[in-house]
Design a protein around this motif. Structure first.
Motif, PDB file in Angstrom:
ATOM      1  N   TYR A  50       7.218 -43.939  79.338  1.00 48.82           N
ATOM      2  CA  TYR A  50       6.228 -44.170  80.395  1.00 48.82           C
ATOM      3  C   TYR A  50       6.227 -43.007  81.390  1.00 48.82           C
ATOM      4  CZ  TYR A  50       5.924 -49.075  78.891  1.00 48.82           C
ATOM      5  OH  TYR A  50       5.723 -50.230  78.164  1.00 48.82           O
ATOM      6  N   THR A  51       7.414 -42.525  81.735  1.00 48.23           N
ATOM      7  CA  THR A  51       7.517 -41.452  82.721  1.00 48.23           C
ATOM      8  C   THR A  51       6.941 -40.150  82.185  1.00 48.23           C
ATOM      9  OG1 THR A  51       9.507 -42.468  83.668  1.00 48.23           O
ATOM     10  CG2 THR A  51       9.116 -40.159  84.166  1.00 48.23           C
ATOM     11  N   LEU A  52       7.289 -39.794  80.951  1.00 47.44           N
ATOM     12  CA  LEU A  52       6.801 -38.535  80.375  1.00 47.44           C
ATOM     13  C   LEU A  52       5.294 -38.566  80.150  1.00 47.44           C
ATOM     14  CD1 LEU A  52       9.627 -37.783  77.763  1.00 47.44           C
ATOM     15  CD2 LEU A  52       9.284 -36.725  79.999  1.00 47.44           C
ATOM     16  N   VAL A  53       4.814 -39.614  79.498  1.00 44.22           N
ATOM     17  CA  VAL A  53       3.382 -39.705  79.191  1.00 44.22           C
ATOM     18  C   VAL A  53       2.574 -39.887  80.474  1.00 44.22           C
ATOM     19  CG1 VAL A  53       1.613 -41.018  77.965  1.00 44.22           C
ATOM     20  CG2 VAL A  53       3.839 -40.612  76.893  1.00 44.22           C
ATOM     21  N   GLY A  54       3.052 -40.758  81.375  1.00 45.39           N
ATOM     22  CA  GLY A  54       2.330 -41.004  82.616  1.00 45.39           C
ATOM     23  C   GLY A  54       2.247 -39.775  83.494  1.00 45.39           C
ATOM     24  N   THR A  55       3.330 -38.986  83.540  1.00 44.59           N
ATOM     25  CA  THR A  55       3.310 -37.754  84.331  1.00 44.59           C
ATOM     26  C   THR A  55       2.325 -36.752  83.746  1.00 44.59           C
ATOM     27  OG1 THR A  55       5.619 -38.089  84.972  1.00 44.59           O
ATOM     28  CG2 THR A  55       4.730 -35.875  85.207  1.00 44.59           C
ATOM     29  N   PHE A  56       2.317 -36.628  82.419  1.00 48.07           N
ATOM     30  CA  PHE A  56       1.372 -35.712  81.772  1.00 48.07           C
ATOM     31  C   PHE A  56      -0.077 -36.123  82.068  1.00 48.07           C
ATOM     32  CE2 PHE A  56      -1.379 -34.723  78.141  1.00 48.07           C
ATOM     33  CZ  PHE A  56      -1.260 -33.344  78.106  1.00 48.07           C
ATOM     34  N   ILE A  57      -0.365 -37.412  81.952  1.00 42.00           N
ATOM     35  CA  ILE A  57      -1.728 -37.888  82.210  1.00 42.00           C
ATOM     36  C   ILE A  57      -2.106 -37.668  83.672  1.00 42.00           C
ATOM     37  CG2 ILE A  57      -3.186 -39.958  82.318  1.00 42.00           C
ATOM     38  CD1 ILE A  57      -1.743 -40.992  79.852  1.00 42.00           C
ATOM     39  N   ALA A  58      -1.175 -37.943  84.581  1.00 40.31           N
ATOM     40  CA  ALA A  58      -1.454 -37.763  86.013  1.00 40.31           C
ATOM     41  C   ALA A  58      -1.754 -36.300  86.328  1.00 40.31           C
ATOM     42  CB  ALA A  58      -0.271 -38.257  86.841  1.00 40.31           C
ATOM     43  N   LEU A  59      -0.991 -35.386  85.738  1.00 42.79           N
ATOM     44  CA  LEU A  59      -1.256 -33.965  85.952  1.00 42.79           C
ATOM     45  C   LEU A  59      -2.596 -33.563  85.342  1.00 42.79           C
ATOM     46  CD1 LEU A  59       2.277 -32.424  85.261  1.00 42.79           C
ATOM     47  CD2 LEU A  59       1.135 -32.655  87.463  1.00 42.79           C
ATOM     48  N   VAL A 119      -8.277 -54.696  84.590  1.00 43.17           N
ATOM     49  CA  VAL A 119      -7.331 -54.295  83.542  1.00 43.17           C
ATOM     50  C   VAL A 119      -7.486 -55.187  82.314  1.00 43.17           C
ATOM     51  CG1 VAL A 119      -4.876 -54.157  82.956  1.00 43.17           C
ATOM     52  CG2 VAL A 119      -5.672 -53.303  85.168  1.00 43.17           C
ATOM     53  N   LYS A 120      -7.637 -56.486  82.563  1.00 46.58           N
ATOM     54  CA  LYS A 120      -7.824 -57.427  81.455  1.00 46.58           C
ATOM     55  C   LYS A 120      -9.133 -57.157  80.722  1.00 46.58           C
ATOM     56  CE  LYS A 120      -8.013 -62.380  80.404  1.00 46.58           C
ATOM     57  NZ  LYS A 120      -7.977 -63.753  80.975  1.00 46.58           N
ATOM     58  N   GLY A 121     -10.195 -56.834  81.485  1.00 42.68           N
ATOM     59  CA  GLY A 121     -11.496 -56.558  80.874  1.00 42.68           C
ATOM     60  C   GLY A 121     -11.474 -55.351  79.957  1.00 42.68           C
ATOM     61  N   PHE A 122     -10.640 -54.382  80.265  1.00 39.48           N
ATOM     62  CA  PHE A 122     -10.522 -53.203  79.411  1.00 39.48           C
ATOM     63  C   PHE A 122      -9.544 -53.412  78.256  1.00 39.48           C
ATOM     64  CE2 PHE A 122     -12.451 -50.985  82.995  1.00 39.48           C
ATOM     65  CZ  PHE A 122     -13.244 -50.056  82.357  1.00 39.48           C
ATOM     66  N   GLY A 123      -8.956 -54.606  78.180  1.00 38.51           N
ATOM     67  CA  GLY A 123      -8.045 -54.907  77.077  1.00 38.51           C
ATOM     68  C   GLY A 123      -6.713 -54.204  77.142  1.00 38.51           C
ATOM     69  N   LEU A 124      -6.254 -53.935  78.355  1.00 42.37           N
ATOM     70  CA  LEU A 124      -5.005 -53.193  78.518  1.00 42.37           C
ATOM     71  C   LEU A 124      -3.790 -54.081  78.750  1.00 42.37           C
ATOM     72  CD1 LEU A 124      -6.255 -50.255  80.785  1.00 42.37           C
ATOM     73  CD2 LEU A 124      -5.783 -50.205  78.330  1.00 42.37           C
ATOM     74  N   LEU A 125      -3.993 -55.390  78.921  1.00 43.35           N
ATOM     75  CA  LEU A 125      -2.856 -56.280  79.150  1.00 43.35           C
ATOM     76  C   LEU A 125      -1.897 -56.250  77.960  1.00 43.35           C
ATOM     77  CD1 LEU A 125      -4.440 -59.465  80.786  1.00 43.35           C
ATOM     78  CD2 LEU A 125      -3.201 -57.613  81.901  1.00 43.35           C
ATOM     79  N   ASP A 126      -0.612 -56.273  78.262  1.00 46.36           N
ATOM     80  CA  ASP A 126       0.425 -56.261  77.227  1.00 46.36           C
ATOM     81  C   ASP A 126       0.272 -55.095  76.263  1.00 46.36           C
ATOM     82  OD1 ASP A 126       2.165 -58.321  77.884  1.00 46.36           O
ATOM     83  OD2 ASP A 126       0.941 -59.841  76.917  1.00 46.36           O
ATOM     84  N   SER A 127      -0.048 -53.924  76.820  1.00 47.76           N
ATOM     85  CA  SER A 127      -0.148 -52.728  75.994  1.00 47.76           C
ATOM     86  C   SER A 127       0.602 -51.584  76.661  1.00 47.76           C
ATOM     87  CB  SER A 127      -1.608 -52.330  75.785  1.00 47.76           C
ATOM     88  OG  SER A 127      -2.181 -51.846  76.989  1.00 47.76           O
ATOM     89  N   PHE A 128       0.924 -50.594  75.894  1.00 43.25           N
ATOM     90  CA  PHE A 128       1.626 -49.420  76.422  1.00 43.25           C
ATOM     91  C   PHE A 128       0.811 -48.735  77.508  1.00 43.25           C
ATOM     92  CE2 PHE A 128       1.811 -44.790  76.258  1.00 43.25           C
ATOM     93  CZ  PHE A 128       3.151 -44.541  76.526  1.00 43.25           C
ATOM     94  N   TRP A 129      -0.504 -48.658  77.322  1.00 50.51           N
ATOM     95  CA  TRP A 129      -1.356 -47.855  78.195  1.00 50.51           C
ATOM     96  C   TRP A 129      -1.537 -48.440  79.580  1.00 50.51           C
ATOM     97  CZ3 TRP A 129      -1.749 -43.230  76.447  1.00 50.51           C
ATOM     98  CH2 TRP A 129      -1.712 -43.003  75.068  1.00 50.51           C
ATOM     99  N   VAL A 130      -1.231 -49.720  79.754  1.00 48.74           N
ATOM    100  CA  VAL A 130      -1.412 -50.322  81.078  1.00 48.74           C
ATOM    101  C   VAL A 130      -0.439 -49.720  82.095  1.00 48.74           C
ATOM    102  CG1 VAL A 130       0.242 -52.232  80.861  1.00 48.74           C
ATOM    103  CG2 VAL A 130      -1.837 -52.537  82.226  1.00 48.74           C
ATOM    104  N   MET A 131       0.638 -49.126  81.617  1.00 46.46           N
ATOM    105  CA  MET A 131       1.622 -48.536  82.522  1.00 46.46           C
ATOM    106  C   MET A 131       1.312 -47.082  82.895  1.00 46.46           C
ATOM    107  SD  MET A 131       3.792 -50.868  83.288  1.00 46.46           S
ATOM    108  CE  MET A 131       5.124 -49.892  83.979  1.00 46.46           C
TER     109      MET A 131
END
Length: 294
Positions: free
Chosen positions: A81-90, A132-144
């Motif tokens: 989550y930290t590596l992927v999330g940081t890359f996406i944020a940048l 978040v629920k409308g986009f289907g992100l609940l209980d998924s990796f991408w929600v984080m």
């Protein structure tokens, strides 16, 4: 410092060094105490017998934590989550900050307002949950890593950095050589922006590493939960068991619970503490340059 330099110390310099050492001790000692407390018997800590080293080494807190089968999965989840999330944020915030730093951006004033309003007015937890629920992100990796990757504050820091650090003459020279906006950003702006990349990357990484509330709201699958949420659940479970226990069992549970608290702090903060020294010089430079008033 050589002997020759030492002779030049004035009383003011000596006072400055003494104050600096005291400040370092005040900041560093609590961190050191948490580490040694995680290897100490809570009774020794309560009796004030632990100062610089454990009176008797005890690894019970770490043993109990690592008995949890899910802890390694949660640890790996947090790292990803930290590596992927940081890359996406940048990837999201740095180009946005660069675009807003350009004076020739069409509708720049309205775009600034568009970014600033959510900074002061939030939609609230329930509307956000339904989105978040409308986009289907609940209980998924991408929600984080996806829904909260945009940060207005980070965009403003990046914008200020590009405004104050990249001379307009560099853009003019690049245009003369036939360089377009996108090529200029990747070939010139990014290589000269290591400090602001390190700053925003570190801020984002620390936030993602310590994040547990979003996982509590949006994740039900235990296999996707991060380390911080698992540690929270373990500590709450220990408190529940402690409340139901009596006698010697209660004393043992209290001892393990206290040790696990310190151990949880150490294992959850150690990676970030190890990373920070390597980014410190970029962090300090980026904060100062990014804070220049336009």
């Amino acid at each position: 410092m050589s002997i020759k330099d030492t002779k030049k110390l004035t009383p003011t310099d000596l006072l400055f060094y003494i104050i600096s050492i005291l400040i370092i001790i005040i900041i560093a000692y609590p961190l050191w105490f948490v580490i040694i407390a995680s290897f100490s018997n809570p009774v020794d800590i309560t009796n004030g017998e632990v100062w610089f080293l454990p009176k008797k080494w005890d690894f019970g807190g770490y043993r109990e934590l690592f008995k949890q089968k899910q802890i390694w999965t949660s640890y790996l989840n947090t790292i990803i989550y930290t590596l992927v999330g940081t890359f996406i944020a940048l990837a999201v915030n740095i180009p946005a900050g660069y675009a807003m730093s350009r004076k020739d951006l069409v509708g720049r004033k309205w775009i600034n307002i568009f970014y600033l309003i959510p900074m002061f007015v939030s939609g609230g937890l329930i509307p956000t949950y339904f989105i978040v629920k409308g986009f289907g992100l609940l209980d998924s990796f991408w929600v984080m890593v996806l829904p909260f990757s945009v940060s207005t504050y980070n965009i403003i820091v990046a914008k200020t950095f590009f405004r104050s650090s990249l001379p307009e003459s560099l853009w003019d020279a690049a245009q003369i050589d036939g360089c377009g906006t996108i090529r200029y950003f990747f070939q010139f702006a990014l290589p000269l922006s290591k400090s602001v990349l390190a700053v925003i990357g570190l801020w984002t990484a620390v936030g993602l590493w310590n994040s547990w509330f979003n996982a509590l709201i949006y994740l039900n699958k235990e296999t996707l939960q991060p380390l911080q949420l698992l540690l929270r659940r373990i500590l709450i479970s220990n408190l529940s068991l402690l409340g139901a226990a009596t006698g010697s069992m209660a004393q043992e549970l209290r001892r393990l619970s206290d040790m696990m608290k310190y151990a949880a702090i150490v294992i959850s903060t150690l990676p970030i503490m190890c990373l920070y020294p390597f980014l410190q010089k970029y962090f300090n430079k980026g904060v100062m340059i990014g804070a220049i008033k336009e």
